[in-house]
Design a protein around this motif. Structure first.
Motif: not given
Length: 79
Positions: A2-3, A60-62, A66-68
């Motif tokens: 991802p970028w 789920d990945w997003m 966002f959490e991190e």
């Protein structure tokens, strides 16, 4: 991988620009998007015709990203 854009490039914010340049801006944006669509994917293939596949499959990945990213990024705005 991802970028994301890490820093802003110098220039004029589109909403603050002289409307007479709207056609040139649209042409530049079109060229930019066309260039992104030709980006090398290292022979990876996606089932839905686009380079990103079906966006809801990435939820789920997003959520994890966002959490991190709380703190350094304006996560509510990005969501």
């Amino acid at each position: 991988m991802p970028w994301s854009v890490q820093t802003w490039l110098p220039g004029t914010v589109a909403s603050d620009a002289d409307p007479s340049g709207a056609d040139a801006f649209a042409e530049d944006l079109t060229a930019f998007i066309a260039a992104l669509r030709t980006a090398e994917t290292r022979r990876r293939h996606f089932s839905d015709g686009g380079l990103g596949g079906d966006l809801p499959h990435h939820d789920d990945w997003m959520a994890q990203c966002f959490e991190e990213s709380e703190g350094p990024l304006d996560v509510p705005r990005l969501r």
